[in-house]
Write an enzyme that holds these catalytic residues in place. Structure first.
Site, short mmCIF file in Angstrom:
data_model
loop_
_atom_site.label_atom_id
_atom_site.label_comp_id
_atom_site.label_asym_id
_atom_site.label_seq_id
_atom_site.Cartn_x
_atom_site.Cartn_y
_atom_site.Cartn_z
N ASN A 219 -20.24 -81.92 5.44
CA ASN A 219 -19.06 -81.23 5.62
C ASN A 219 -19.50 -79.60 5.88
O ASN A 219 -20.60 -79.00 5.34
CB ASN A 219 -18.26 -81.08 4.22
CG ASN A 219 -16.90 -80.58 4.58
OD1 ASN A 219 -16.11 -80.77 5.59
ND2 ASN A 219 -16.24 -80.07 3.38
N ASP A 316 -13.91 -82.06 12.78
CA ASP A 316 -13.32 -81.17 11.93
C ASP A 316 -14.27 -81.90 10.50
O ASP A 316 -14.47 -82.99 10.64
CB ASP A 316 -11.90 -80.93 11.51
CG ASP A 316 -11.48 -79.93 12.53
OD1 ASP A 316 -11.82 -78.74 12.34
OD2 ASP A 316 -10.79 -80.14 13.55
N ASP A 317 -13.88 -81.17 9.45
CA ASP A 317 -14.32 -81.76 7.98
C ASP A 317 -15.63 -81.81 8.22
O ASP A 317 -16.63 -80.79 8.38
CB ASP A 317 -13.68 -83.16 7.81
CG ASP A 317 -12.25 -83.06 7.40
OD1 ASP A 317 -11.65 -81.93 7.39
OD2 ASP A 317 -11.45 -84.16 7.50
N SER A 318 -16.42 -83.04 8.02
CA SER A 318 -17.84 -83.32 7.86
C SER A 318 -18.67 -83.44 9.28
O SER A 318 -18.98 -84.21 9.58
CB SER A 318 -18.09 -84.62 7.24
OG SER A 318 -17.73 -84.44 6.04
N TRP A 319 -18.44 -82.21 10.18
CA TRP A 319 -18.74 -82.16 11.43
C TRP A 319 -20.06 -81.53 11.65
O TRP A 319 -20.53 -81.38 12.70
CB TRP A 319 -17.71 -81.27 12.38
CG TRP A 319 -17.53 -79.86 12.22
CD1 TRP A 319 -16.90 -79.33 11.12
CD2 TRP A 319 -18.64 -78.75 12.68
NE1 TRP A 319 -17.03 -77.80 11.23
CE2 TRP A 319 -17.97 -77.64 12.24
CE3 TRP A 319 -19.46 -78.81 13.77
CZ2 TRP A 319 -18.61 -76.51 12.41
CZ3 TRP A 319 -20.11 -77.66 14.16
CH2 TRP A 319 -19.72 -76.33 13.47
#
Length: 725
Positions: A219, A316-319
């Site tokens: 993340n 998005d998030d854990s990209w």
């Protein structure tokens, strides 16, 4: 519009609301139904004949395994809050001030292998022999300290609560619902568990047509404090600070031949902000992480493909490590990319990604009771239709220029029931999207000839982004510029300073844009000490090219001038060291092409800007400080803007600034709306002009073709109109 095929829309379904789910799937023309965090799809929905997206997050998929293997949870470095020495000994509680539901101290690893202690008054590291970590108490004792000096501890922390789960849990008041943990995939045991879980999941979800990875493994950095009124200690959507752990640090040293220290990540408490120029060591670390994420990520994607399912990734998030503009991205083998969007530049980021078949936007507002800033959306007092109109207005203008394949929503579908006007508006949005998509299928829209190059320290890797969404860093000039550019009729390319050094400036470049503050990645920092960069840009402008500098372009405090391109720009900035030097007394130039449609200029002011000589035209000023200037340099032109903030009027001003710098003022006459509150795109292959109203008011506008014909339309608030010519 209603005659268009009903497809290309992803609907969030919800168990317990089957009738609503199927009703909205029909109304919005969905061909796919998805689950969201905290929701499930019932058999009735799964077997209803729609494609099924199933959301998975590999690192938080098996919480039981995570709880049993807390030594294999994800980690990162933190810096303790400074403590002043009152004598020759200091005791520091490293976790004091941090959110202890998110972090705990790593006691599994020898602290002296990776931790560092600093005298922050002198910025010198304290010798290992002068400090001890006491695992039983969680305290660090430092000896031989100097009275009134401040000391900090760089320490490894284990993250007990995965950040997106944490945010969703607190935002939606999930109460006693289990806190999800994030496991570290570098451990062989964790990789084995992830692949085993994923295979069992694929077997047990035969109806799933697309596996929607909630990004991959890491993340963006998000450190929370224990204070609710100042929750964010550090938040950066592009930072790699959450990728650090003992196994990675040791492997990096083995591969690269040198060691990353805690201070390489802490940076005196500034951490690795994307807004700062990345060091070579940090870029090496990013490349090291990206190599692993792609390698193990490909194994996961290949497994999904073996079970006949497609693999999409949510950007998005854990990209982190999944950059779509990175050279390795196509190696993942993803079938699709999904990007959540608030703004036009985010739509362009998704639309321009290569190495995938399908590009999809997840629109806002997200179907949560409140928005990211806590504003009511689907809660009492909210107006989700108005929110949707504003978001779609930004996204739509970008989609006029570059298409995506799909759109959709996410969240809790049941929240829409009290808002029938929102439901009707989303139906309109889906029809508009399909129509715009059909025009792109016939051919590209008309663009004004000449490429616009965005010059930053990151270059292509950070195409169409800076760090996060527009609402998170509204003061960053470049992200505001990207938002304006996302809907303008230009071809845009992102270049780094290394690109300029090694390959020069592309021959089809019309204008180079450099925007940012001193030492930022966007302005360039120490790259402006490189004489080859100065030489090549100077040659480019002298031979007829255009240059636009915003706020502190080419800023580097090392020579006789602060802006290293001051001779080109015609302006410089006084940092306070030139108070006694005379400044040219300018007059404001009336009837400027750039400001012709903007009687009131609302650009931010950059203090200390002064004009070099009489050859500089000042087009606008605030309190005797130039905010817009133009300067002819050789055969080329330069424009200086003191700052930039996205807005409808400023977008038109920026369009004119580009045309002025490119010496293409006549281009304003063709396929540019007469009314700045409106925009249009011309599709030559289908002979269509699409007009959009970017405001909540009625607007009249007209456009002239290259052949000199004029077309006029009336546009309802936020509406769209199509003409065949």
């Amino acid at each position: 519009m209603g005659e268009l095929k009903r497809d290309s829309f992803t609907l969030p379904g919800e168990s317990g609301y089957e009738a609503l789910t199927l009703k909205m799937a029909e109304k919005w023309g969905a061909d796919v139904i998805r689950d969201s965090d905290g929701t499930q799809l019932s058999d009735e929905i799964i077997n209803s004949g729609y494609g099924i997206y199933s959301t998975i997050c590999l690192i938080r998929s098996d919480n039981e395994w995570a709880k049993q293997n807390k030594d294999k949870l994800q980690q990162n470095f933190l810096m303790s809050f400074p403590v002043m020495a009152e004598g020759d000994t200091v005791t520091i509680s490293p976790l004091k001030g941090f959110f202890t539901e998110q972090f705990t101290i790593d006691t599994h690893t020898d602290a002296k292998e990776f931790w560092q202690v600093f005298d922050r008054t002198t910025q010198k590291e304290v010798p290992l022999s002068d400090w001890e970590f006491h695992a039983s108490s969680g305290l660090v004792t430092i000896k031989n300290t100097k009275k009134y000096h401040y000391y900090t501890v760089n320490f490894l922390a284990i993250r007990l609560w995965e950040e997106i789960s944490m945010y969703n849990h607190i935002t939606n008041n999930w109460g006693e619902k289990e806190h999800l943990m994030a496991i570290e995939p570098r451990y062989p045991e964790a990789q084995k568990q992830i692949l085993s879980w994923l295979e069992n999941w694929c077997i047990s979800h035969p109806a799933t047509t697309v596996v929607r990875f909630t990004s991959m493994f890491y993340n963006f950095a998000w450190f929370w404090s224990d204070k609710k009124n100042c929750r964010d200690i550090f938040s950066d959507w592009g930072s790699y600070d959450f990728t650090v752990n003992p196994i990675a640090l040791r492997e990096f040293e083995k591969q690269r031949g040198y060691k990353m220290t805690s201070e390489d990540f802490i940076h005196n408490g500034n951490y690795n902000q994307t807004h700062n120029v990345p060091s070579k060591k940090y870029r090496d670390w990013m490349d090291f992480i990206n190599e692993f994420v792609v390698s193990f990520g490909k194994q996961c994607v290949d497994l999904v493909h073996r079970y006949g399912k497609k693999a999409y990734v949510f950007y998005d998030d854990s990209w982190i490590g999944v950059e779509p503009y990175g050279t390795r991205f196509p190696e993942f083998g993803f079938d699709g990319l999904i990007k959540c969007v608030f703004s036009g530049f985010e739509a362009r980021l998704c639309a321009g990604a290569q190495g995938i078949e399908t590009r999809e936007l997840r629109l806002h507002p997200y179907l949560f009771p409140t928005g990211l800033s806590g504003e009511p959306t689907f809660a009492p007092g909210g107006n989700p239709k108005l929110d949707a109109q504003k978001f779609w207005q930004n996204v739509r203008r970008a989609l006029l220029r570059k298409p995506v394949d799909r759109i959709g929503l996410g969240g809790y579908l049941h929240l829409i029931e009290p808002f029938p006007d929102f439901c009707d508006y989303i139906e309109k949005v889906t029809d508009e999207f399909r129509l715009l998509k059909s025009f792109h299928q016939s051919g590209k829209p008309y663009c004004i000839p000449g490429k616009i190059v965005i010059l930053t320290a990151w270059g292509k890797l950070r195409s169409w982004t800076c760090s996060g969404h527009l609402h998170e860093h509204p003061e960053v000039d470049l992200i505001n510029i990207l938002e304006s550019l996302s809907g303008l009729p230009f071809e845009i390319e992102f270049k780094s300073f290394e690109d300029i050094q090694t390959s020069g400036i592309p021959k089809d470049t019309a204008v180079i844009i450099n925007a940012g503050t001193l030492n930022s990645a966007w302005s360039g920092g120490d790259y402006w000490k490189e004489e080859t960069i100065i030489e090549k840009i100077t040659e480019f402008v002298a031979n007829g090219g255009g240059f636009i500098g915003v706020h502190e372009p080419s800023a580097c405090d090392f020579s006789s001038q602060f802006f290293q391109l001051a001779p080109i720009l015609g302006v410089d900035k006084d940092l306070g060291t030139k108070k006694c030097l005379g400044k040219y007394q300018y007059s404001v130039t009336a009837d400027s092409f750039i400001t012709a449609e903007n009687p009131i200029i609302t650009l931010p002011v950059c203090d200390g800007i002064f004009v070099l000589n009489e050859e500089v035209n000042v087009f606008a000023e605030v309190n005797h400080t130039p905010i817009i200037t133009g300067h002819c340099f050789g055969k080329g032109r330069a424009v200086y803007l003191s700052g930039y903030q996205y807005g409808i009027e400023n977008t038109r001003l920026f369009l004119r600034a580009i045309l002025y710098a490119a010496q293409k003022e006549d281009a304003i006459q063709s396929y540019i709306c007469s009314n700045p509150m409106t925009e249009c795109a011309y599709y030559p292959a289908s002979q269509k002009i699409v007009f959009i109203n970017n405001t909540g008011d009625m607007q009249k506008t007209s456009v002239q073709t290259l052949e000199g014909k004029t077309f006029q339309v009336d546009l309802k608030p936020y509406d769209i109109e199509i003409l065949t010519i």
